[in-house]
Design a protein around this motif. Sequence first.
Motif, short mmCIF file in Angstrom:
data_model
loop_
_atom_site.label_atom_id
_atom_site.label_comp_id
_atom_site.label_asym_id
_atom_site.label_seq_id
_atom_site.Cartn_x
_atom_site.Cartn_y
_atom_site.Cartn_z
N LEU A 118 -9.24 25.04 -12.64
CA LEU A 118 -10.05 24.72 -11.47
C LEU A 118 -10.87 23.46 -11.69
N MET A 119 -11.47 23.35 -12.87
CA MET A 119 -12.24 22.14 -13.18
C MET A 119 -11.32 20.92 -13.27
N ALA A 120 -10.15 21.09 -13.85
CA ALA A 120 -9.21 19.97 -13.96
C ALA A 120 -8.76 19.50 -12.58
N LEU A 121 -8.56 20.44 -11.66
CA LEU A 121 -8.16 20.08 -10.30
C LEU A 121 -9.27 19.30 -9.60
N GLY A 122 -10.51 19.74 -9.77
CA GLY A 122 -11.62 19.03 -9.15
C GLY A 122 -11.81 17.64 -9.74
N ILE A 123 -11.72 17.51 -11.06
CA ILE A 123 -11.88 16.20 -11.70
C ILE A 123 -10.77 15.25 -11.26
N ALA A 124 -9.54 15.76 -11.20
CA ALA A 124 -8.42 14.92 -10.77
C ALA A 124 -8.60 14.46 -9.33
N HIS A 125 -9.15 15.33 -8.49
CA HIS A 125 -9.39 14.96 -7.09
C HIS A 125 -10.43 13.84 -7.00
N LEU A 126 -11.45 13.90 -7.85
CA LEU A 126 -12.45 12.83 -7.85
C LEU A 126 -11.87 11.52 -8.38
N LEU A 127 -11.06 11.61 -9.44
CA LEU A 127 -10.47 10.40 -10.00
C LEU A 127 -9.40 9.81 -9.12
N ASN A 128 -8.89 10.59 -8.18
CA ASN A 128 -7.83 10.08 -7.31
C ASN A 128 -8.36 9.06 -6.32
N TYR A 129 -9.68 9.10 -6.04
CA TYR A 129 -10.28 8.10 -5.18
C TYR A 129 -10.60 6.85 -6.00
N GLN A 232 -10.44 19.50 4.09
CA GLN A 232 -9.25 20.03 4.74
C GLN A 232 -7.99 19.34 4.25
N GLN A 233 -8.07 18.04 4.01
CA GLN A 233 -6.92 17.32 3.45
C GLN A 233 -6.58 17.85 2.05
N PHE A 234 -7.63 18.16 1.29
CA PHE A 234 -7.41 18.69 -0.06
C PHE A 234 -6.72 20.05 0.00
N ARG A 235 -7.15 20.90 0.94
CA ARG A 235 -6.59 22.25 1.05
C ARG A 235 -5.20 22.25 1.68
N LYS A 236 -5.01 21.42 2.70
CA LYS A 236 -3.78 21.49 3.48
C LYS A 236 -2.70 20.51 3.01
N VAL A 237 -3.09 19.48 2.29
CA VAL A 237 -2.11 18.47 1.87
C VAL A 237 -1.96 18.45 0.35
N THR A 238 -3.09 18.32 -0.36
CA THR A 238 -3.02 18.14 -1.80
C THR A 238 -2.53 19.40 -2.51
N ILE A 239 -3.16 20.54 -2.22
CA ILE A 239 -2.80 21.77 -2.92
C ILE A 239 -1.34 22.15 -2.70
N PRO A 240 -0.81 22.16 -1.45
CA PRO A 240 0.62 22.47 -1.31
C PRO A 240 1.54 21.49 -2.02
N SER A 241 1.15 20.21 -2.06
CA SER A 241 1.99 19.23 -2.75
C SER A 241 1.97 19.42 -4.26
N LEU A 242 0.89 19.98 -4.78
CA LEU A 242 0.75 20.17 -6.23
C LEU A 242 1.23 21.54 -6.70
N ARG A 243 1.82 22.33 -5.83
CA ARG A 243 2.17 23.70 -6.20
C ARG A 243 3.08 23.76 -7.44
#
Length: 338
Positions: A118-129, A232-243
Motif C-alpha cells: 500500500l505504501m509502495a503504491l502511494g509513493i509510486a503514485h506521487l513519483l508518477n507526477y 477517481q482517476q487513481f481508482r478507476k484507471v491506475t488500479i485496474p491497469s496495474l492489476r
Amino acid sequence: MATSAPTRDADAKAPRAPKKEPTDERRQWWRSRLWRFDDQASPYAYIAPFFLVFGAFGLYPLLYTGWIALHRVEMTGLDSAEWVGWDNFDTILHDPEFWTSVSNTFLIGIISTVPQLLMALGIAHLLNYRLRASTFWRTVILTPYATSVASAALVFALVFRADGGLLNWTLGLVGFDPVNWANGHWTSKLAISVIVIWRWTGYNALIYLAAMQAVPADLYEAASLDGASRWQQFRKVTIPSLRPTILFTIVISTIGSLQLFGEPLLLEGGALGATGGNENQYETLSIYLYNYGWNLGHLGPAAAVAWAMLALLLLIAAANWIVGRFARTSAVRPGAPS
C-alpha cells in the motif's frame, strides 16, 4: 618443288590438363551446410552457460537435497546415510514447532506485505507526477533495498532494544512504559515486519512506477474530460491497469516472506536469534531449517523442511495463476463493455 618442313615439336604430346579442383557447387553445398549448422547450433551455444550454471548451482542442489530428505544424514557423518523414506517428513509434520514456524512466517508475511505494498503504491503514485529532482527521489527510496540485510537488521535491533533502545526512549518521552519488543508474541513480529517494510517498500514502488508510466495517457485525458478527479482517476484507471503488476508483487513479497532469515536471526542475535526467541515467538521456516541443520546437525529433517517450503511456494504460484486467470476473465466478460 618446295615442301613444307615439319613444324617444331610436331610429334610432341599435348600437355596434360590440370586436375580439376572441387567444383563451385560442392563448395557452395558445404558452405550451406555449415551455415545451417551455425544457424541452428548458435542459439543453443549462447544459452548453454545459463543451463550449465543452473544445473550446477540450482538443479543439482535441489535433487541432492531431495535425496538427503529421504535419508538419515548427520552433520558429523556426511559419508554415512541410512535410508528412512518419508520418516523425515513425518517427523517435521508431527512437530508442533514446525507448525509454529509456519504460522509465524505467514503472520509476519501478512503484517509486512499489506502495508508495504500500500505504501509502495502511494509513493509510486506521487513519483508518477512531475517532481523536481525526480531521479534523486527515486534513488532515495531505493537506498534501503541497496543496504545489506545484516546492516539493516543490526541497526533496527538497536532501535528495538528493551533497555536503552531508541524506540523505547522515544516512548518514554511521551509517557509510555518501555516495551520488550523481542519477547512479545506480536511485538516481535511487528519489529521484524518494520525491517521488511523499510527495506522493500522502495523496490516495489519503482516496480509500480514503471507500470504506471506504461499506462496510456489517453485514458487519463478521457477521465479528466469526464470530470474525474485525481483520486477517481487513481481508482478507476491506475488500479485496474496495474492489476497484473499488483498480483506479481504480492507473489514476490509472499515468496520473500517465506524466506525470511536475516531479520529474525539478528533481531536478538546469539542463541535466542537462532531459535526464534525464548518461546519461538518469531521463528520462521528458514530459522527452523537453520536450527535443525546447523544447531542440531540433523540434515535429513532440515532437507525435508526445505522441500516443504518448496511445496508452499508452488501452492502460492498456483494460487496466483488461478487468481490472475479469474481476474482476466472477469475483466473482459462476454457481453460486457470493453
